[in-house]
Write a protein that holds these residues in place. Structure first.
Motif, short mmCIF file in Angstrom:
data_model
loop_
_atom_site.label_atom_id
_atom_site.label_comp_id
_atom_site.label_asym_id
_atom_site.label_seq_id
_atom_site.Cartn_x
_atom_site.Cartn_y
_atom_site.Cartn_z
N LEU A 62 0.86 -1.17 -0.13
CA LEU A 62 -0.02 0.02 0.12
C LEU A 62 0.97 1.29 -0.11
CD1 LEU A 62 -2.68 1.47 0.07
CD2 LEU A 62 -2.79 0.75 2.65
N SER A 63 0.82 1.92 -1.07
CA SER A 63 1.69 3.17 -1.22
C SER A 63 3.24 2.86 -0.83
CB SER A 63 1.27 4.29 -0.32
OG SER A 63 -0.14 4.76 -0.47
N GLY A 64 3.75 1.68 -1.47
CA GLY A 64 4.88 1.44 -1.59
C GLY A 64 6.08 1.72 -2.72
N SER A 65 6.95 2.14 -2.47
CA SER A 65 8.02 2.29 -3.45
C SER A 65 8.44 1.43 -4.14
CB SER A 65 9.26 3.15 -3.01
OG SER A 65 10.35 3.47 -3.78
N ALA A 66 8.86 1.44 -5.40
CA ALA A 66 9.40 0.33 -6.08
C ALA A 66 11.25 0.62 -6.10
CB ALA A 66 8.82 0.22 -7.38
N ARG A 67 11.54 1.79 -5.96
CA ARG A 67 12.84 2.25 -6.28
C ARG A 67 13.57 2.33 -4.69
NH1 ARG A 67 11.75 7.89 -8.04
NH2 ARG A 67 9.90 7.47 -6.74
#
Length: 336
Positions: free
Chosen positions: A181-186
């Motif tokens: 939930l609203s997590g960064s991929a970078r």
């Protein structure tokens, strides 16, 4: 009685009836809320990790058979079990999410991370915090829940930085599913560089990038300008070093269990592009892009003042689609 008088009585009677109906609806709504709360066991829970005790809250719907359980992992900094932050983020986002689950026969545990709120004593000095410790704690909570006969499938749900913790912990605890939930991929240092580029004057941006370069290389940098202390104070740098080592998309790609990616279009901290990168890393994951939702799970216009105000408003309702997408995903797990 004249026609005017008769009409006046009819109007008064109508107004009175509307008031009675409104009062009845209010009482009925309150009764329903009380019935929901009465059918859900609310209790404090704790976990002895061997390196400090952690404290949390459980919501467990009354059921004759095991129910799915969601371990809710909060985001970065001193964010507590409810999604609140002493630096101005009092919004109860994770607490409200837990109640959405409970009303649909899904249990949850949310907890204060070590060094935060009730779990402060587990690691009182932030110089001793590491991402690996956060992951180990999530694994320990997951093991505790899996050993509880009242609990069915274990789902790890992480918000913001908690999404990375959930992703890293899930394989270790053999979770049934992961929700980002609203997590960064970078890697987080890349996210910080982007966020700061919009806000810092060139000299500070240059110094910020130098500090980020040092931390990425595993070296602390003690020479932090006052304006950057809130982000890069020396005491938090050891934790940032452990955080910057991680590549969230690469970790997400390794997940073998079902996954759901949720991202709001009006999130000023994490962008839709990150959600799309996570989807590309794990093509069989479900992707839910929620129009208008921001980082604290509310529908808020892309206006900075209104965005910031929403971080401090626990009365704002969660985005309705957030609950429906999570519930649909978990229902799919139960059906499979």
């Amino acid at each position: 009685m004249g026609a005017c008088e008769s009409n006046r009585h009819l109007v008064n009677d109508g107004v009175m009836m509307l008031r009675v109906i409104a009062l009845s609806l209010t009482l009925f709504t309150g009764l329903l809320a009380n019935m929901v709360q009465a059918s859900v066991l609310q209790r404090p829970v704790s976990l002895d990790t061997g390196s400090g005790e952690l404290f949390g809250s459980m919501l467990l719907p009354k059921s004759d058979s095991p129910v799915p359980v969601v371990l809710i992992i909060s985001g970065s900094g001193p964010t507590d079990r409810n999604g609140n932050n002493p630096d101005g983020g009092n919004n109860d986002s994770l607490k409200r999410l837990a109640w959405v689950l409970a009303k649909h026969n899904i249990a949850s545990v949310r907890y204060d991370k070590r060094g935060v709120a009730a779990s402060l004593a587990a690691t009182p000095d932030e110089r001793n915090l590491t991402l690996e410790a956060y992951v180990a704690d999530a694994v320990a909570w997951g093991q505790k829940l899996k050993s509880d006969p009242r609990m069915g499938p274990l789902i790890l749900l992480g918000h913001s930085e908690g999404a990375l913790v959930a992703t890293l912990a899930a394989p270790q605890v053999d979770a049934a599913a992961v929700i980002s939930l609203s997590g960064s991929a970078r890697p987080v240092d890349q996210v910080l560089r982007q966020q700061l580029s919009y806000r810092l004057p060139p000299p500070l941006m240059l110094r910020s990038n130098e500090i980020l370069d040092s931390l990425k290389a595993g070296q602390v940098d003690e020479n932090v300008p006052p304006a950057l202390q809130v982000l890069f104070r020396p005491s938090v740098q050891p934790y940032l070093i452990t955080l910057f080592r991680q590549d969230p998309a690469a970790a997400f790609a390794k997940l073998k269990m079902p996954a759901l990616i949720i991202q709001g279009s009006n999130d000023i901290q994490v962008g839709v592009g990150d959600a799309q990168m996570l989807k590309a890393a794990k093509p069989d994951a479900q992707l839910a892009l929620i129009e208008g939702m921001n980082h604290v799970m509310r529908i808020v216009p892309n206006d900075l003042k209104r965005q910031i105000a929403s971080y401090k408003d626990p009365q704002l309702p969660l985005a309705a689609e957030l609950g429906s997408r999570i519930l649909s995903f978990i229902d799919g797990l139960r059906a499979s």
